[in-house]
Write an enzyme that holds these catalytic residues in place. Structure first.
Site, PDB file in Angstrom:
ATOM      1  N   PRO A  83       1.139  -1.412  -0.191  1.00  0.00           N
ATOM      2  CA  PRO A  83       0.261   0.371  -0.088  1.00  0.00           C
ATOM      3  C   PRO A  83       1.026   0.964   0.170  1.00  0.00           C
ATOM      4  CG  PRO A  83       0.547  -0.989   2.455  1.00  0.00           C
ATOM      5  CD  PRO A  83       1.270  -2.206   1.228  1.00  0.00           C
ATOM      6  N   SER A 112      -3.633   2.360  -0.014  1.00  0.00           N
ATOM      7  CA  SER A 112      -2.782   3.355   1.162  1.00  0.00           C
ATOM      8  C   SER A 112      -4.002   3.987   1.287  1.00  0.00           C
ATOM      9  CB  SER A 112      -1.963   4.216   0.221  1.00  0.00           C
ATOM     10  OG  SER A 112      -1.499   4.961   1.606  1.00  0.00           O
ATOM     11  N   LEU A 134      -4.290   1.301   6.562  1.00  0.00           N
ATOM     12  CA  LEU A 134      -4.848   2.269   7.315  1.00  0.00           C
ATOM     13  C   LEU A 134      -3.878   3.450   8.193  1.00  0.00           C
ATOM     14  CD1 LEU A 134      -7.422   3.798   8.875  1.00  0.00           C
ATOM     15  CD2 LEU A 134      -7.200   1.577  10.824  1.00  0.00           C
ATOM     16  N   TYR A 135      -4.106   4.236   8.388  1.00  0.00           N
ATOM     17  CA  TYR A 135      -3.280   5.069   9.350  1.00  0.00           C
ATOM     18  C   TYR A 135      -4.427   5.798  10.426  1.00  0.00           C
ATOM     19  CZ  TYR A 135       0.841   6.242   6.402  1.00  0.00           C
ATOM     20  OH  TYR A 135       1.685   5.679   5.056  1.00  0.00           O
ATOM     21  N   THR A 161      -0.874   0.731   9.845  1.00  0.00           N
ATOM     22  CA  THR A 161       0.557   1.024   9.739  1.00  0.00           C
ATOM     23  C   THR A 161       0.350   1.657  11.191  1.00  0.00           C
ATOM     24  OG1 THR A 161       0.692   1.420   7.290  1.00  0.00           O
ATOM     25  CG2 THR A 161       2.858   2.678   8.328  1.00  0.00           C
ATOM     26  N   LYS A 230       1.190  -3.755  10.582  1.00  0.00           N
ATOM     27  CA  LYS A 230       2.207  -3.043   9.082  1.00  0.00           C
ATOM     28  C   LYS A 230       3.726  -2.648   9.911  1.00  0.00           C
ATOM     29  CE  LYS A 230       2.893  -1.637   4.155  1.00  0.00           C
ATOM     30  NZ  LYS A 230       4.021  -0.130   4.991  1.00  0.00           N
ATOM     31  N   HIS A 254       8.846   0.443   6.524  1.00  0.00           N
ATOM     32  CA  HIS A 254       8.447   1.701   5.420  1.00  0.00           C
ATOM     33  C   HIS A 254       8.865   2.038   4.109  1.00  0.00           C
ATOM     34  CE1 HIS A 254       5.008   3.805   6.234  1.00  0.00           C
ATOM     35  NE2 HIS A 254       5.807   4.767   5.189  1.00  0.00           N
ATOM     36  N   GLY A 286      10.086  -4.899   1.629  1.00  0.00           N
ATOM     37  CA  GLY A 286      11.416  -3.976   1.506  1.00  0.00           C
ATOM     38  C   GLY A 286      12.802  -4.827   1.003  1.00  0.00           C
ATOM     39  N   GLY A 287      13.183  -4.403  -0.357  1.00  0.00           N
ATOM     40  CA  GLY A 287      14.381  -4.936  -0.443  1.00  0.00           C
ATOM     41  C   GLY A 287      14.108  -5.982  -1.300  1.00  0.00           C
ATOM     42  N   VAL A 288      12.238  -6.360  -1.592  1.00  0.00           N
ATOM     43  CA  VAL A 288      12.835  -7.779  -3.072  1.00  0.00           C
ATOM     44  C   VAL A 288      12.509  -7.212  -4.074  1.00  0.00           C
ATOM     45  CG1 VAL A 288      11.045  -8.723  -3.867  1.00  0.00           C
ATOM     46  CG2 VAL A 288      10.795  -8.297  -1.357  1.00  0.00           C
ATOM     47  N   ARG A 289      13.821  -7.030  -4.870  1.00  0.00           N
ATOM     48  CA  ARG A 289      14.186  -6.838  -5.940  1.00  0.00           C
ATOM     49  C   ARG A 289      14.559  -7.893  -7.118  1.00  0.00           C
ATOM     50  NH1 ARG A 289      13.100  -2.837  -3.595  1.00  0.00           N
ATOM     51  NH2 ARG A 289      14.503  -1.245  -3.570  1.00  0.00           N
TER      52      ARG A 289
END
Length: 394
Positions: A83, A112, A134-135, A161, A230, A254, A286-289
């Site tokens: 999101p 988001s 959700l924030y 989050t 999250k 994040h 995070g970091g998945v390429r």
């Protein structure tokens, strides 16, 4: 897409997006790996690179199943769309294009709170399940309105989050100033008749900075959607997710946009997965390429992964077709990596597939040592320790 032959990897899309996006926007969102103000994002990528896969040979991998289930929902591969806010920064079709690309890949998209199309607009075009991020705002009435709208529109999970509620650094915002047209942001607040609604200037300041674990009880009281927390980065907080009734958590920092100087997400994953066992589902971003990165995450305890930056890179280069192609790249790479590691089922990937560099030793011995540390620190009961020990030795 005439340039597709030269776009063979996610990194190719990143390089092309650097040419297609406004420079100030690209620098603000992504910057350069190893930049002094991007230490956590760099840690995500470097930590993923440090995990090594263990090839296996002479295994019949003529038939492979890349599908999995998350919260009881089948997806075609363990890759979902994170999101991320305001997709129109990359393409005018924004989240509408992203939702269609997710459906083409038969996976889930997280929407988001800060989307450039509304909860309802995205739901209208989505042919696959949607999760709502959700924030939690200081105005609880506003928070409740957003949650109920998502549930009424058919979203099937709520992602809360929790990793950027402190006093956020504004360094990158000031260093790489980029202003998005006012009418193209925060669409989810249109038509809400409440005073002092969040806006472009005060969005993060509107969050409930006093949010704590007790507030999850209230949140669960206003919706039947399963709760995904999250932004979990420690075994201690993972354990609290279990104790406070979450159905799933996302190991995430994040994308490096919050606290500088943390570990990479994949470094955090094994101890978090060990701390919760089978009591809730664990995902990672995070970091998945590459597809191989997805396999590494599965091996170290995640049930699925999220990607964030590739959404913007794919959209910026070629809109919906570009993002669809990014997801196909990850699918094909995952299939190849599984085959070369002797894995035929994405739902059955064990620790033997990857070497965790954070462990003093590899494979079972390292996992047992980590479990023993969690037991000593009080994050596992003796019964939980024995159960996971038996599974490892089984």
């Amino acid at each position: 897409m005439t340039t597709q032959n030269s776009l063979l990897t996610i990194n190719d899309y990143e390089a092309r997006a650097k040419e297609t996006m406004p420079k100030a926007l690209f620098d603000r969102l992504f910057g350069d790996l190893d930049a002094h103000d991007w230490t956590t994002n760099t840690a995500n990528v470097r930590a993923m690179e440090a995990v090594k896969l263990r090839p296996r040979v002479l295994v019949d991998v003529s038939e492979k199943d890349l599908s999995t289930e998350v919260l009881g929902q089948r997806i075609s591969m363990p890759v979902m769309l994170a999101p991320t806010g305001t997709h129109q920064r990359a393409h005018p079709a924004g989240e509408l294009a992203s939702a269609r690309a997710a459906a083409a890949a038969d996976t889930i998209m997280g929407l988001s709170t800060a989307s450039s199309y509304s909860i309802e607009e995205v739901a209208e075009v989505a042919d696959n399940p949607l999760w709502f991020q959700l924030y939690f705002f200081q105005d609880r009435e506003l928070t409740e309105i957003l949650v109920r709208r998502a549930e009424n529109a058919g979203y099937t999970a709520m992602m809360l989050t929790v990793d950027n509620l402190g006093a956020n650094s504004r360094e990158r915002e000031y260093r790489y100033a980029y202003i998005l047209d006012q009418e193209r942001i925060l669409k989810n607040f249109d038509g809400i008749e409440l005073p002092n609604l969040p806006n472009q200037g005060n969005f993060s300041e509107s969050f409930e900075h006093g949010l704590n674990w007790r507030d999850l009880e209230w949140l669960r009281s206003i919706t039947t959607m399963p709760l995904v927390v999250k932004g979990i980065q420690t075994a201690e907080d993972a354990r609290l997710c279990v104790e406070n009734g979450a159905e799933a958590l996302v190991v995430s920092n994040h994308g490096g946009h919050a606290l500088q100087g943390t570990e990479g997400s994949i470094d955090m994953l094994p101890s978090i997965a060990d701390a919760v066992g089978d009591r809730l589902e664990v995902y990672l971003d995070g970091g998945v390429r590459r597809g191989a990165d997805v396999l590494k995450a599965l091996a170290l305890g995640a049930k699925a992964t999220f990607v964030g930056r590739p959404i913007f890179w794919g959209l910026s280069v070629a809109g919906e077709a570009g993002l669809t192609h990014c997801l196909e790249i990850l699918r094909n790479e995952l299939s190849v990596a599984m085959g070369l590691c002797g894995v035929t089922d994405a739902r059955r990937v064990d620790r033997a597939v990857a070497q965790d560099p954070a462990a003093n030793t590899t494979s079972v011995v390292g996992d047992l040592e980590r479990l023993a540390r969690l037991l000593d620190q009080g994050y596992l009961t003796r019964e939980e320790f024995e159960t996971q020990k038996s599974r490892l030795l089984g």
